[in-house]
Structure formats: structure tokens, C-alpha cells
Design an enzyme around this catalytic site. Structure first.
Site: not given
Ligand code: EPZ
Length: 417
Positions: A22-23, A116, A121, A123, A306, A398
Site C-alpha cells: 500500500k505504502n 488523523c 499529521r 506536514i 506499523d 484501507r
Molecule cells: C508513512 O507515513 C506511512 N504511510 C505510514 O504507514 C508509516 O507508519 C510511516 O510512513 C512511517 O514509516 C504511507 O506511506 C502512506 P512520516 P508518513 O512522514 O509519511 C512526523 C500505515 O499504517 N512528521 O515518516 O506520514 C510524523 O508526525 C501508515 O500503513 C513531521 O513531524 O510518515 C511522524 O511522527 C501509518 N512533519 C513521523 O514524522 C512532517 O512534515 C513519521 O512520519 C512529516 C512527518
């Protein structure tokens, strides 16, 4: 509302074919926005998050068709640069479309993903990096208005955290930028490498994916591509945990063992016997699982966040106490209160959860709080004595294709109604 009913206590036994990740497929679908022409994506799982991404593509003007697990995307004639609020709300990770839409259309208009089930979340890493690439971003009342009249310009980006989504957004914005972009402190997840492989197959020049530093040499014109998505390592971890907790045996077909190293290490510590072939991982469970003293979730190649929830459910009946330290998402333990309804003994304090193994769980009526939390409920229900009813299973849809069918084929007494 749909629900799943499980009568626990049956050992899982057999083999299942893993679906596409998925990811990985979500950023790859976003990447098709950059490719004028017809791209073909094989091993594309049938998941509600994938359907949401397809709806975004169609809203942009793409033509998308699906035949089983092959999706064809024609982005030859895009008409739109906005993602409507309802689609953004449907899937928070839609933010990964921002870089691609802005790079292709010169502008993008979308609502910020907001909070979420796993917590806020943020960004900020995405927006800071895209701004450094030349994207002018105005944020007002949760709406992002973005413009880069002169196109993106390559630059050095230093990520303070190896964010998966931010790394993907930078790649999508940088592949057609003027000049070279270097991402320092990039995410190293296998899904990043899969995205790079797809784009390099479309004429991009991305080097170092899977390492801390990714070099993207801007290529003005890309072309459509054909690609097969890697297998889903979190689906794999879920089935391994489900088999281990029931004392069964399983072979995962189409697995990439190298993607599962940290998960297999924990399963071995818990007393499971694991064997690997080139595209297979097999597990034989012990009579009773052993405790795992500490599991720390980390960015890849560490233990994936995850996989934490399903393995927590598995360890709730281990011999002794185990501890999780969650270093990625602040709300990862939301599912603990539902797991306690089975009789699990789990104590949380901030990002630490201690699981005191109990001899048995009892069936309960529970509800999913998030995707991987839902997976944890399924794992617990498979070993619990009696009947479990799992509600709000749209969360499971999902990220797990054919979950009920696969578990039933492995011997579980499971029904979706
Ligand atoms: C991806 O989410 C995956 N989703 C998540 O899988 C996975 O848990 C995560 O990476 C970590 O491996 C998809 O790929 C669609 P991050 P993502 O940006 O990209 C913080 C599932 O169950 N952060 O690596 O959102 C954030 O809050 C899902 O399949 C910021 O602070 O994860 C988190 O604490 C859940 N600022 C940490 O970084 C930002 O701009 C990791 O987030 C971005 C992120």
C-alpha cells in the site's frame, strides 16, 4: 455497518500470496501525474486507500482503469490542479500528491491533511522542503495555495527527520526540476526505493534511494512506465503475528525477506522458527511464545511502527512481559484500550507500553481505532477463547486485501457480515 466475527483458538496453517505494498503504490500513483501517457502498474492491491488515490487522479483529469491487480493510468491530459477537501480527508497521505501536481501543473490547491487516528499529521517537513525547491506556499484556514511559476529548481535539502512522505514529496517535485536536488537525511524505507525504480523506469535520474542521501538529477521530460509494485511488508508482518499467536505454520509467497529483517528478529526472540527462500518467508510457531524484552520502533531499517500493533497483540499471551517503545507516532497505542477488552494486560505511559503476558484471552466486542490497530484486534481474536466481534472494519479495508478470505483459507473461523 460491516463487522468481522472470529471464533478463536484455531491454528493457522498454510500459504498466502502477499499483495502489493500500500505504502509503495500510493506514491507511485501520485508519480503518474508527472508522466504524460499511459502507465501500467502491476501488483496494485485492491484497497480503499488505493481507490481514494485513483479518485484523486480522476479528479485531476487522468483516465484510470483496473483489471484485477493491474491499474492503467493515462495522465496525458490533466485539467485540474486541486484536491477537493473530501478526498484529502479520506486519505491524509494524499499530501504526497502535492509535489507531483505542482511540478506538472505549476500550481496546486489542497487542504492540509490535519489530524488523523495516529495523531496530528504535521506536514512542516514537506512544506519547508517544497518551498526550498521553489514552490511558493500560502496557508490560510487549512487551505494550501501553491505556485511555482518558473518551475521547481533543484537544491540541497536537509531533513531533520527521515520522513517517508516528505522524502517522497521531494522526489516527486525534484525529478523534473531544473538542476540537481540532494536529499540529506532521507527516509530509507523499501517503498522509497520502489518509487525511485518506477520513476527511473520513466526516464528519471534518481540515485541513492534506500540510503541517507538521495541525488535527483532533474530531467525535464519523463515518459509513461510499466512497473510491478513490491510486496507489502506490513501485511507480511501481520500474517506472521497471526500465525505465531495461534501456534501455527505459514509460508508467505512473494515476500522479500530483506524487507522483514527487524520483524523476523523479534519473532525469533519470541521463539518462532523462521526460514527464507528468495521470494518466500516461512514461520513455525512455538507451543507458547516467549517474551521480547524491548521492541523500539524506528525509521527503516529499524523495527517498523506499523508492525507494532499486531505484534503487541501477539505478545499479549507470551510467557512473561514485553515492552514497546514507540518512536514514530504519538497515538500508536490508541488500540490498547480495545485490546484490554480481551483481558490483555497492557500498561502505557507516553510512548512506552508494557505487555504482561497472560495465559489466555477471551472473545470480546471491539472496534478498530486505526488500520494497524484493527490488525491487532484480528490477531487477538484469533487466539481468544470464544467469539469476537470487530466493528469499524473500514479501517482494515484501507490496508488489507482479502483479509477474511486469506485467514479463512488458513483455517480461521472468520466471517464478514
Ligand atoms: C508513512 O507515513 C506511512 N504511510 C505510514 O504507514 C508509516 O507508519 C510511516 O510512513 C512511517 O514509516 C504511507 O506511506 C502512506 P512520516 P508518513 O512522514 O509519511 C512526523 C500505515 O499504517 N512528521 O515518516 O506520514 C510524523 O508526525 C501508515 O500503513 C513531521 O513531524 O510518515 C511522524 O511522527 C501509518 N512533519 C513521523 O514524522 C512532517 O512534515 C513519521 O512520519 C512529516 C512527518
Amino acid at each position: 455497518m460491516a463487522k468481522i466475527t472470529i471464533n478463536g483458538g484455531k491454528k493457522l496453517n498454510g500459504a498466502i500470496k502477499l499483495h502489493g505494498a500500500k505504502n509503495s503504490v500510493l506514491p507511485i500513483l501520485a508519480a503518474t501525474v508527472l508522466l504524460p501517457g499511459i502507465s501500467v502498474i502491476h501488483n496494485c492491491p485492491e484497497l480503499s486507500d488505493v481507490e481514494a488515490a485513483v479518485r484523486i487522479l480522476e479528479h485531476l483529469g487522468a483516465k484510470v482503469t483496473r483489471e484485477n491487480n493491474t491499474v492503467t493510468v493515462d495522465c496525458g491530459d490533466l485539467k485540474n490542479h486541486t484536491i477537493p477537501d473530501d478526498l484529502m480527508r479520506e486519505m491524509r497521505s494524499s499530501i504526497v500528491f502535492l509535489g507531483a501536481i505542482a511540478a506538472r501543473m505549476g500550481k496546486a490547491f489542497l487542504s492540509s491533511p490535519g489530524g488523523c487516528e495516529l495523531g496530528p499529521r504535521p506536514i512542516d517537513l514537506h512544506l519547508t522542503a517544497l518551498n526550498e525547491l521553489g514552490l511558493n506556499i500560502e496557508e490560510e484556514h487549512g487551505i494550501l495555495s501553491c505556485e511555482c511559476c518558473d518551475g521547481m529548481k533543484g537544491t540541497d535539502i536537509h531533513l531533520s527527520f527521515p520522513s517517508v512522505g516528505a522524502t517522497e514529496n521531494i522526489i516527486l517535485a525534484g525529478v523534473t526540476a531544473k538542476g540537481t536536488t540532494v536529499i540529506h537525511g532521507a527516509a530509507k524505507e523499501p517503498e522509497i526505493s520502489d518509487l525511485a525504480d518506477f520513476l527511473n523506469g520513466a526516464g528519471a535520474n534518481i540515485q541513492g534511494a534506500g540510503s541517507d542521501n538521495i541525488v535527483i538529477i532533474g530531467t525535464p521530460c519523463l515518459h509513461a512506465a510499466e512497473h510491478t509494485v513490491i510486496p507489502d511488508r506490513i501485511e507480511a508482518a501481520t500474517y506472521l503475528a497471526a500465525t505465531a499467536v495461534t501456534g501455527g505454520r505459514i509460508t508467505l509467497l512473494g515476500a522479500i525477506p530483506a524487507h522483514l529483517t527487524p520483524v523476523m528478529s523479534v519473532l525469533k526472540t519470541a521463539g518462532c522458527e523462521l526460514s527464507v527462500k528468495q521470494n518466500e518467508v516461512s514461520l513455525i510457531a512455538p507451543v507458547r511464545l516467549k517474551r521480547v524484552p524491548v521492541i523500539r520502533t524506528m525509521p527503516h531499517p529499524g523495527f517498523p511502527t506499523d508492525a507494532g500493533s499486531p505484534l503487541m497483540a501477539m505478545l499479549s499471551v507470551a510467557d512473561g512481559s514485553s515492552m514497546f517503545v514507540e518512536n514514530i507516532f504519538e497515538n500508536r497505542f490508541r488500540i490498547v484500550d480495545e485490546l484490554k477488552r480481551f483481558g490483555a494486560k497492557i500498561y502505557t505511559n507516553g510512548r512506552v507500553a508494557v505487555i504482561e503476558g497472560v495465559k489466555s484471552l477471551s472473545g470480546a466486542s471491539v472496534e478498530c481505532t486505526d488500520l494497524r490497530g484493527g490488525a491487532a484486534l484480528v490477531v487477538a481474536a484469533l487466539v481468544a477463547n470464544g467469539t469476537t466481534e470487530i466493528n469499524k472494519i473500514h479501517h482494515l479495508d484501507r490496508g488489507y486485501e482479502r483479509l477474511t478470505e486469506n485467514l479463512s483459507a488458513l483455517g480461521a473461523l472468520i466471517e464478514r457480515c
